[in-house]
Design a protein around this motif. Structure first.
Motif, PDB file in Angstrom:
ATOM      1  N   THR A 186      -8.356  -0.706  -1.065  1.00 51.31           N
ATOM      2  CA  THR A 186      -7.202   0.051  -0.538  1.00 51.31           C
ATOM      3  C   THR A 186      -6.258  -0.780   0.316  1.00 51.31           C
ATOM      4  O   THR A 186      -5.139  -0.333   0.596  1.00 51.31           O
ATOM      5  CB  THR A 186      -7.681   1.212   0.353  1.00 51.31           C
ATOM      6  OG1 THR A 186      -8.332   0.668   1.514  1.00 51.31           O
ATOM      7  CG2 THR A 186      -8.630   2.133  -0.394  1.00 51.31           C
ATOM      8  N   SER A 239      -5.723   9.204  -2.810  1.00 49.91           N
ATOM      9  CA  SER A 239      -5.584   7.750  -2.769  1.00 49.91           C
ATOM     10  C   SER A 239      -5.628   7.218  -1.341  1.00 49.91           C
ATOM     11  O   SER A 239      -6.150   6.134  -1.090  1.00 49.91           O
ATOM     12  CB  SER A 239      -4.267   7.324  -3.424  1.00 49.91           C
ATOM     13  OG  SER A 239      -3.164   7.825  -2.690  1.00 49.91           O
ATOM     14  N   HIS A 269     -10.600   9.220  -7.429  1.00 50.99           N
ATOM     15  CA  HIS A 269      -9.291   8.589  -7.621  1.00 50.99           C
ATOM     16  C   HIS A 269      -9.537   7.202  -8.187  1.00 50.99           C
ATOM     17  O   HIS A 269     -10.348   6.437  -7.649  1.00 50.99           O
ATOM     18  CB  HIS A 269      -8.543   8.513  -6.296  1.00 50.99           C
ATOM     19  CG  HIS A 269      -7.081   8.262  -6.484  1.00 50.99           C
ATOM     20  ND1 HIS A 269      -6.579   7.051  -6.901  1.00 50.99           N
ATOM     21  CD2 HIS A 269      -6.013   9.082  -6.346  1.00 50.99           C
ATOM     22  CE1 HIS A 269      -5.263   7.128  -7.004  1.00 50.99           C
ATOM     23  NE2 HIS A 269      -4.890   8.355  -6.664  1.00 50.99           N
ATOM     24  N   ALA A 327      -8.001   4.579  -8.001  1.00 63.58           N
ATOM     25  CA  ALA A 327      -7.614   3.428  -7.184  1.00 63.58           C
ATOM     26  C   ALA A 327      -8.755   2.917  -6.300  1.00 63.58           C
ATOM     27  O   ALA A 327      -8.689   1.804  -5.802  1.00 63.58           O
ATOM     28  CB  ALA A 327      -6.404   3.774  -6.322  1.00 63.58           C
TER      29      ALA A 327
END
Lengths: 535, 535
Positions: B97, B163, B191, B193
């Motif tokens: 992230t 996210s 998610h 991501a």
């Protein structure tokens, strides 16, 4: 006070003003005779509707902030005003609906009773949902600031009158009472089948608004075409929630309109329920005739036009079930049809029963006789078995009126399986003895996911107005199974929570101030603290 | 326990089973470098999804009936298991992230903290909403039967990972915790991501299910394409509610899917908020630099990727406002961009800021500098006046990331008017002194109808997890303003009331039995009765 006048005006009440509509004129009709009733009611247009909703929006600021005493007094004043009308109200409702004096007198008591019950709720104040998490300045790694929560009214609410309860689910009925108790102004759209009854109650309510010195926009009563003005009301940007009781088609149309708005709003539509009843062998060991008579009474009361009428009964195969079925046939034979609400509703009922009777595997158990009036068809009970029922969607549809379907089942397993195939329901009813507890324990989890209310030993008609009632249930019984339209929990459908973080005490709303000026119960750091416990 | 293994599998967890998807493989990526992260995650198909939802349905019967102690222990065990993973969890989340170690360590604490908070809620039991209206056999004209109400879990719930909070709004985040606390099995869609972070937490959770001896269907973690598997999940007949945090487009797509089902279900989508801040003159008489620095910190923290980041600040015209604006420019100049969550999000932010800056009447107040990593654009603050703001919808749109718009206003009336034109918001923030109370009193009713939380003197980022928090608000901040996604009130979004009328005591669920075996607070005939008060 003008409300006891019998000279009905045929006009809408737009924020306290009596206004003639620009559209067509509709008349109520006596369904027992077909006779049209005076006066005619002029239907409003969109501009007139917008005046009502604009006034409701204007009224929100002051009405939503009313102190509990003035607020509760107002609700009680509505009840007083309705009672002050006297017997003219019941007489007009009888003429417009064909319902009996006893039923309508009871319904009036229920209507005023629920207004007074909500007045007590407003005085008591738990619906404000006060939660306080005090500041923890010493907390590590970061201090906690003061956070306080309360529930506020959503905004102006649209309520639609129901054909089958001209008082308790109409002008000053459950949704109106709950919305007003929550602090939401109401724009009420009358059902065109009982316009005079709506006007009498609407004037009593509007008079209460004026007598209490409230903004007149707190209440409007409008007459309009459902597909035009009803839809426009649900689409109006001022309106923040909709309360509706009626058909599945009309309810779903409102749901679609509300969802398609730039800002969607909740719709609480009570729509369709066949209210299954589960008879166990043990319950048929006693007085079967008494049980059958009570069942037929529940099916035929108010000509079957009750949201909770038992439209489906699971009856065990075998001699005990046979005896019950035979007893139902006998009880029905001595029963006469009662006037239905409108000719259209009676026609629709006849067509529904004909369709059901024509389905393969469906047979006639018994019929009553026709009533002496117009629109009083003979009550009917039909029969089938579980396999036929599960195979044919037609058998799952509500027939609004005095009809029911007995389904013979051959084992507890078959019963539980069939229960799992039902659509969402307002109610599910059990008749059982201690011997049946094992089966019922298997069935209950299924029924909890299917229905809003589960009864043992009674009949689902006759909905108690109290704190514990749930008159709601999974789709399609209602469009939102998280709520109820009857009972004090209904106030929550018109509220939403707001949190206040670190506001100076004098800027906080009264329910959240440190001194607790409204003496509310509060949840302090998660623990309920009753007002009586406080210093 | 297998959960501390670092050898990630790249597989979904379908009711306790590690399963490879049949579809494409996706990789997480380090947004600071663009480097793809191993392993690849295989995406599941509809049949695999159906296995997860079928298992959730199977698990519901036992999980929804868990006694409070076992239920609370389970929630605490999830928290323990997440902590037991150790620093590998934070390290993986950082890589996926670009968020900082401090932020993610804090987020982990918040995640385990809210699980433990819900454990306390489950032990305490007020969420069961017990209401009892005892029988009144002597009442006239008709006796009252015994009616009892409690809330039950809705059924299996779908939760979608966000996210921007790979822990607190993801696998074992707020919606999962609230749903599990309510008694609802969860099918969680990760998610894409941060797939590795999701797997680590998902395994900790699945292990807790196994260790507690619960049905494995209580929790599944699935990887799938959003527009395909996400939509299929919301459409699955087993699923009874959806929790979502993300973009307005994706949220509205889920709302539409849920509404189009044969049986519609509630969707709790947190979508879009610009979180207006209202600076009053009085607040600018003190340390303006400190205020500006705190503001810039709130705008740029977590690279602005917080649902409650202040995207709009109303600043008074005149010298005090000028001083604040100049101070913002200076504070911003020393600020560097931080890595955003993904390249797509960074690109979208750049495009959003460019679009905003190109609008007529919008000017640049100040910019930071770009960060040293990839995807770390320079924070930006722009300016305009009220008239320009009200005239142009583009200025009302959320720009997800470190940007904010200062709006200069010239009078309290203009400020209140502008506030009334805002869309629904998660928060509204006030900076004021005692001299401003009169204006604030006019503004507060507007803000209550606009936002879920109103703050004075702080900044909206940093959402406290407690009993009084509301993290929600009117559309489009969320799809359902009657609820919250943070704080203990969130449990109510996954519950619905059921009434039991005249059931024999041994057939009643434990919370409603006469002996009150779970020692619950109960509402008796409308009056709260605390468990401690009982005989």
């Amino acid at each position: 006070m003008t409300l006891t006048q019998t000279d009905l005006t045929g006009r809408s009440i737009l924020a306290g003003e009596s206004v003639a509509g620009t559209g067509a004129t509709v008349h109520g009709a006596d369904p027992a005779t077909g006779e049209a009733l005076e006066p005619g009611y002029t239907l409003i247009d969109e501009d007139q509707l917008a005046a009502a909703t604009a006034a409701a929006e204007e009224a929100f600021a002051s009405f939503s902030r009313l102190d509990p005493t003035a607020h509760a007094d107002f609700l009680e004043r509505i009840a007083d005003n309705i009672e002050a009308v006297g017997e003219e109200l019941v007489a007009r409702a009888m003429a417009e609906t064909g319902l009996s004096e006893a039923r309508l007198t009871g319904e009036r008591g229920r209507t005023t009773g629920q207004l007074r019950l909500f007045a007590r709720v407003v005085r008591q104040g738990d619906h404000r949902g006060v939660r306080i998490d005090p500041a923890l300045p010493e907390r590590t790694p970061a201090p906690r600031t003061d956070i306080r929560q309360r529930k506020i009214p959503l905004g102006p609410v649209a309520v639609f009158g129901a054909s089958n309860f001209p008082l308790a689910f109409s002008t000053a009925g459950g949704d109106t009472a709950a919305a007003l108790a929550a602090g939401c102004p109401v724009v009420f759209k009358a059902h065109n089948a009982h316009p005079g009854t709506s006007e009498i109650v609407g004037r009593a309510l509007a008079d209460a608004v004026a007598e209490a010195g409230l903004h007149p926009g707190v209440f409007s009563l409008v007459y309009g075409q459902g597909s035009r003005i009803g839809q426009a009301l649900a689409a109006d940007p001022v309106i923040q929630a909709v309360g509706f009781t009626g058909s599945r088609g009309a309810g779903l149309a409102l749901v679609a309109t509300a969802a398609a708005r730039p800002v969607p709003i909740p719709v609480y539509a009570e729509m369709s329920s066949i209210n299954p009843v589960f008879l166990f062998d043990g319950a048929l060991q006693g007085d079967v005739d008494a049980l059958a008579t009570a069942f037929v009474g529940s099916v035929t009361g108010s000509s079957g036009q009750l949201c909770t009428a038992p439209g489906l009964v699971f009856v065990p195969a075998g001699p005990a079930g046979d005896a019950f079925t035979a007893s139902v046939e006998r009880a029905l034979a001595t029963t006469a049809g009662q006037t239905m609400l409108t000719a259209a509703i009676a026609d629709s009922w006849v067509a529904g029963v004909d369709t059901l009777a024509a389905q393969e595997g469906v047979y006639l158990v018994g019929r009553g006789r026709e009533g002496d009036t117009e629109n009083a068809p003979a009550p009917a009970v039909l029969g089938t078995d579980v396999a036929t029922f599960l195979d044919n969607e037609v058998l799952h549809e509500e027939i609004f009126g005095a009809a029911s379907l007995l389904i013979r089942y051959s084992s507890p397993e078959e019963l539980v399986h069939a229960a799992g195939q039902l659509e969402g329901q307002l109610t599910a009813t059990l008749h059982l003895s201690e011997d049946d507890h094992a089966t019922v324990e298997t069935l209950l989890p299924v029924l909890e996911r299917t229905a809003g209310r589960i009864l043992a030993g009674g009949w689902p008609t006759g909905v108690e107005v109290g704190h514990a009632m749930v008159h709601g249930g999974p789709f399609p019984a209602t469009s939102d199974g998280r709520t109820t339209s009857v009972g004090t929990l209904a106030i929550e459908r018109f509220l939403r929570p707001v949190a206040y973080q670190d506001l100076p005490d004098d800027l906080l709303p009264e329910p959240l101030r440190r001194a607790n000026p409204w003496h509310l119960n509060r949840r302090l750091d998660g623990r309920l603290e009753l007002a009586g416990e406080q210093a």
